[in-house]
Enzyme design. Structure first.
Site, mmCIF file in Angstrom:
data_model
loop_
_atom_site.group_PDB
_atom_site.id
_atom_site.type_symbol
_atom_site.label_atom_id
_atom_site.label_comp_id
_atom_site.label_asym_id
_atom_site.label_seq_id
_atom_site.Cartn_x
_atom_site.Cartn_y
_atom_site.Cartn_z
ATOM 1 N N HIS A 173 13.250 21.027 32.190
ATOM 2 C CA HIS A 173 13.033 19.955 33.174
ATOM 3 C C HIS A 173 11.645 19.342 33.027
ATOM 4 O O HIS A 173 11.477 18.128 33.117
ATOM 5 C CB HIS A 173 13.168 20.492 34.604
ATOM 6 C CG HIS A 173 14.577 20.573 35.110
ATOM 7 N ND1 HIS A 173 15.410 19.477 35.197
ATOM 8 C CD2 HIS A 173 15.294 21.624 35.602
ATOM 9 C CE1 HIS A 173 16.585 19.850 35.710
ATOM 10 N NE2 HIS A 173 16.542 21.151 35.958
ATOM 11 N N HIS A 204 15.653 26.891 31.299
ATOM 12 C CA HIS A 204 16.257 25.738 31.982
ATOM 13 C C HIS A 204 15.178 24.944 32.730
ATOM 14 O O HIS A 204 15.122 23.710 32.634
ATOM 15 C CB HIS A 204 17.342 26.262 32.942
ATOM 16 C CG HIS A 204 17.996 25.226 33.789
ATOM 17 N ND1 HIS A 204 19.362 24.992 33.759
ATOM 18 C CD2 HIS A 204 17.494 24.383 34.723
ATOM 19 C CE1 HIS A 204 19.653 24.041 34.633
ATOM 20 N NE2 HIS A 204 18.540 23.655 35.240
ATOM 21 N N GLU A 205 14.307 25.653 33.452
ATOM 22 C CA GLU A 205 13.280 24.970 34.258
ATOM 23 C C GLU A 205 12.200 24.336 33.374
ATOM 24 O O GLU A 205 11.720 23.247 33.669
ATOM 25 C CB GLU A 205 12.649 25.931 35.272
ATOM 26 C CG GLU A 205 13.616 26.558 36.276
ATOM 27 C CD GLU A 205 14.562 25.579 36.947
ATOM 28 O OE1 GLU A 205 14.210 24.394 37.100
ATOM 29 O OE2 GLU A 205 15.683 26.002 37.299
ATOM 30 N N CYS A 248 22.736 23.308 38.145
ATOM 31 C CA CYS A 248 21.419 22.715 38.380
ATOM 32 C C CYS A 248 21.450 21.968 39.700
ATOM 33 O O CYS A 248 22.425 21.264 39.978
ATOM 34 C CB CYS A 248 21.099 21.758 37.233
ATOM 35 S SG CYS A 248 19.527 20.910 37.423
ATOM 36 N N LEU A 249 20.401 22.119 40.500
ATOM 37 C CA LEU A 249 20.357 21.440 41.799
ATOM 38 C C LEU A 249 20.344 19.913 41.635
ATOM 39 O O LEU A 249 20.699 19.197 42.550
ATOM 40 C CB LEU A 249 19.144 21.903 42.609
ATOM 41 C CG LEU A 249 19.166 23.385 43.013
ATOM 42 C CD1 LEU A 249 17.893 23.766 43.742
ATOM 43 C CD2 LEU A 249 20.391 23.700 43.858
ATOM 44 N N GLN A 309 12.064 17.833 39.366
ATOM 45 C CA GLN A 309 13.260 17.600 40.191
ATOM 46 C C GLN A 309 12.925 17.077 41.588
ATOM 47 O O GLN A 309 13.781 16.522 42.258
ATOM 48 C CB GLN A 309 14.071 18.902 40.328
ATOM 49 C CG GLN A 309 14.700 19.347 39.022
ATOM 50 C CD GLN A 309 15.399 20.671 39.211
ATOM 51 O OE1 GLN A 309 14.783 21.731 39.086
ATOM 52 N NE2 GLN A 309 16.687 20.630 39.508
ATOM 53 N N GLY A 333 16.187 28.423 40.751
ATOM 54 C CA GLY A 333 15.033 27.865 40.066
ATOM 55 C C GLY A 333 14.871 26.399 40.419
ATOM 56 O O GLY A 333 15.849 25.726 40.771
HETATM 57 NI NI NI Z 1 17.990 22.361 36.805
#
Ligand code: NI
Length: 167
Positions: free
Chosen positions: A137, A133-134, A91-92, A51, A46
């Protein structure tokens, strides 16, 4: 398509609240394509526009192993949530850190697709976690904020050290 660079926690820009998309046009579709390419290359399941330092309400998710089930969500809203479950998340924007977070087990999401058409989705399991989660963000929230203060401080120190080493 282009690979976008991903902001790393504790970058302040990750705290930006994303604005709703007013019109789903070619620019938004290009953003979705670039975000998808960036997510697959990472690899991740995701990615939120926040991000990649674009503060618009766009997320992409693909939990398939074959990387061919891309789900873009524009202006996503969780309209119902049910149950609670704990699952390890990564998470990236927080590379190398995996921690357990408790979230709703099932969610109902309303969003626009890449053609600007509204849809409703019922999600559970990993998909439900990923969507929550997304969407966090887009509201300026990174998953480590669910952890204890002590853990958050440790993660910040670790990532800041890592960033100094790679500069
Ligand atoms: Ni993330």
């Amino acid at each position: 398509m282009a690979l976008l660079s991903i902001l790393h926690y504790p970058d302040q820009r990750l705290q930006t609240v994303a604005a709703p998309v007013k019109e789903v046009n070619a620019e938004i579709r290009k953003l979705i394509d670039d975000m998808a390419q960036t997510m697959y290359a990472a690899p991740g399941v995701g990615l939120a526009a926040t991000q990649v330092n674009v503060h618009k309400q766009v997320i992409v998710v693909d939990i398939s192993e074959s990387h061919d089930k891309l789900m873009p969500f524009i202006n996503p809203r969780i309209i119902a949530r049910d149950g609670a479950g704990e699952r390890e998340e990564g998470c990236l924007s927080v590379p190398g850190i995996y921690e357990k977070v408790t979230r709703a087990e099932r969610v109902t999401v309303e969003a626009l697709d890449r053609d600007g058409k509204p849809f409703t989705l019922h999600a559970d399991g990993l998909l439900a976690v990923c969507i929550q989660h997304e969407i966090d963000h887009l509201q300026g929230k990174v998953f480590v904020e669910y952890l204890s203060r002590l853990k958050q401080t440790r993660i910040k120190i670790k990532l800041q050290k890592l960033q100094r080493e790679t500069m």
